[in-house]
Design an enzyme around this catalytic site. Structure first.
Site, PDB file in Angstrom:
ATOM      1  N   ASN A  42      49.232 -13.379  -8.818  1.00  0.00           N
ATOM      2  CA  ASN A  42      49.089 -12.439  -7.716  1.00  0.00           C
ATOM      3  C   ASN A  42      47.853 -12.745  -6.902  1.00  0.00           C
ATOM      4  O   ASN A  42      46.849 -13.241  -7.413  1.00  0.00           O
ATOM      5  CB  ASN A  42      49.051 -10.983  -8.217  1.00  0.00           C
TER       6      ASN A  42
ATOM      7  N   CYS B 231      37.409 -10.274 -10.282  1.00  0.00           N
ATOM      8  CA  CYS B 231      38.585 -10.429  -9.424  1.00  0.00           C
ATOM      9  C   CYS B 231      38.595 -11.814  -8.784  1.00  0.00           C
ATOM     10  O   CYS B 231      37.659 -12.178  -8.075  1.00  0.00           O
ATOM     11  CB  CYS B 231      38.634  -9.374  -8.332  1.00  0.00           C
TER      12      CYS B 231
END
Lengths: 304, 266
Positions: A72, A133
């Site tokens: 993703n 992240c």
């Protein structure tokens, strides 16, 4: 009979009725899965990652399926902390289970500010600090790759809040134990791991990367062995509770993580495949403990 | 919007209706709630190959019989497994999901434009508009397919009294060319276009063309989009489409049907 099984855990003061949480970014702000089961049955809910200012996220495509996994590149799309407090929190605060806010920042100061703002919320159970992240330009993963920068972020959040701090670590490092030790000495009360593994996909027709940002985060059953190994390593390095995640799809997966040293587990990508996976995992855990005639606390780290 | 459910449905039919195109019928209580333009999120495998569900639009639903139909094209691993399922097998579904087509207001003339597998959701829409006869008109329907063999849904529309204008890329059935070209020509016959409402689903170039025409002629148009999805319910933010305002919209939850002005198609 298994209904009497004690599944309660306490992670740095976060009292959970069971050790099964939902992972940040896979459960929105809790609204989407209410149609499928009573989300008050979960151990805890972790919100979609929040930033100080609203974030539009990355251009499509954001999703690419891989063998037993998903890449993703969402890029922390979120309404920003103010909108979160105004629009999402009223509903979230009514839940009977602990709600943990996941936070990210471009700078150390961002983390401080967002932590300060969220600390005003009554009932918020904890902050999960995302220093891992892989899908944003600044901050994110960069903070989590060196013990010094990881420690700096956690110190800033520690100054800003009295809430329990969970440091969410990246698997994209050479020495996970050093990062874990650094965040604990900086004031983290617990550690969650793993965030997604850095990966990529190439479109053989256009002959270029599938994602605009080239690299993306891999999750799903494919990453489970890596996650399990890292939970094992971190358990041997620090004494704070660990929240294990990475490809957990069944109760058997959850048991493996607990045996490796996790006090709680989080279900992520599996929510997309089987929306009631967390509930099935809770039930499976109960039965397992009953049949093994053991309790959850004796299970934690028992494989070492 | 209806509340989606996660359930196992009984498959009653799964037949090939054109090369690589299948029609599957299932029995599911969601038949009652399913609106045209909504989709089912289907788990094609019991294993992790493939891992994710596949979003497939609903091509018909019947409250009385409790049956729901989907028409899908076999493209990859997921749909390949789907086409091997037999009547009596169980189908793992979440649905109905998404925001469907809004029904035309009283007095509007509906125009339906579809291309290829994008025709599937438009069949259910056409049926609902035809049933909802208070509008006085059957929808005007323009459908395009690559070739005669790949055409489907024409008999279904005929049974509703709808005579669709068909075209194929190679001219083997109906007109040779694109449905958008025929639609454009058709538009010239209207003095006042404010009464029209367009519904479209198909490949990106078709949707872009309809979006441009609708904007130029100030006609309301609803487009059904397709995008790779993970969760299908609006949690993962994976299926984004650029909003014409700022940021992105989620195809699964804000769509898959959008008012043409809401979104940017690049």
């Amino acid at each position: 009979m298994t209904d009497n099984t004690d599944l309660t855990v306490n992670i740095a003061g976060i009292k959970m009725q069971n050790p099964v949480m939902v992972a940040s970014g896979t459960f929105g702000f809790g609204n989407e899965y209410k149609n499928f089961y009573d989300i008050n049955k979960l151990g805890a809910l972790v919100t979609k990652g929040l930033t100080l200012m609203p974030k539009a996220g990355n251009p499509p495509p954001r999703i690419h399926e891989t063998p037993a996994g998903v890449l993703n590149s969402v890029g922390l799309e979120n309404p920003g902390v103010e909108q979160f407090i105004a629009k999402e929190w009223p509903c979230l605060s009514k839940l009977k289970i602990p709600v943990i806010a996941n936070i990210s920042g471009d700078t150390v100061e961002d983390y401080y500010k967002i932590a300060k703002q969220l600390s005003t919320l009554e009932n918020l159970a904890a902050l999960e600090v995302n220093i891992s992240c892989p899908n944003v330009e600044k901050g994110g993963l960069a903070f989590g790759q060196e013990p010094e920068s990881a420690s700096e972020v956690i110190k800033a959040v520690r100054e800003a809040t009295r809430l329990p701090i969970i440091a969410k670590l990246s698997p994209n490092v050479s020495h996970i134990q050093k990062i874990a030790e650094a965040v604990v000495s900086a004031g983290a009360d617990a550690i969650s791991l793993i965030n997604t593994l850095l990966g990529m996909a190439i479109d053989i027709h256009s002959m270029g990367p599938v994602f605009c940002r080239k690299f993306a985060g891999l999750s799903g059953p494919a990453v489970k062995p890596v996650a399990l190994r890292m939970v094992w390593e971190v358990y041997e390095a620090v004494s704070v509770p660990i929240i294990g995640m990475g490809g957990i799809t069944t109760w058997q997966d959850a048991v493996e993580f607990i045996l490796a040293g996790a006090t709680a587990v989080a279900v992520g990508t599996a929510n997309f495949v089987n929306p009631i996976a967390p509930i099935e995992i809770i039930e499976g855990l109960k039965t397992y403990l009953y049949l093994k005639e053991t309790n959850l606390h004796d299970l934690i780290g028992a494989a070492h | 919007m209806s509340t989606p459910a996660a359930l196992f449905a009984n498959i009653t039919q799964n037949t090939q209706i054109a090369p690589d195109i299948y029609l599957m019928e299932i029995e599911a209580e969601i038949a009652e709630a399913a609106q045209p333009g909504q989709f089912l999120h289907i788990r094609c495998s019991d294993t992790f190959a493939p891992l994710l569900r596949r979003p497939i639009s609903i091509s018909d639903a019947d409250k009385k019989t409790g049956k729901v139909e989907i028409i899908y094209r076999v493209i990859g691993q997921g749909t390949h497994l789907l086409c091997q399922k037999r009547p009596g097998d169980r189908l793992d579904i979440i649905g109905p999901l998404g925001r469907g087509f809004p029904m035309p207001e009283e007095g509007k003339t509906s125009i339906i434009i579809g291309g290829g597998i994008g025709v599937a959701p438009l069949l259910y829409l056409a049926k609902q508009i035809a049933k909802d006869h208070k509008n006085g008109h059957l929808p005007l329907t323009f459908l395009g397919f690559a070739t005669k063999q790949e055409a489907f849904g024409i008999d279904f529309l005929s049974s509703l009294g709808i005579k669709a204008t068909i075209c194929t890329d190679d001219g083997t059935l109906g007109y040779k060319g694109f449905p958008t070209t025929l639609f454009k020509e058709h538009l010239n016959q209207y003095q006042d276009k404010s009464n029209l409402i367009i519904y479209a689903c198909g490949p990106k170039p078709l949707l872009s063309s309809i979006k441009d025409i609708a904007a130029g002629e100030h006609i309301t148009a609803y487009l059904s989009l397709e995008e790779r999805m993970a969760c299908g319910v609006g949690a993962c933010l994976g299926c984004s489409v650029k909003s014409s305002q700022a940021g992105y919209k989620k195809v699964c939850k804000d769509g898959p049907v959008f008012e043409a002005g809401e979104i940017e198609l690049e």
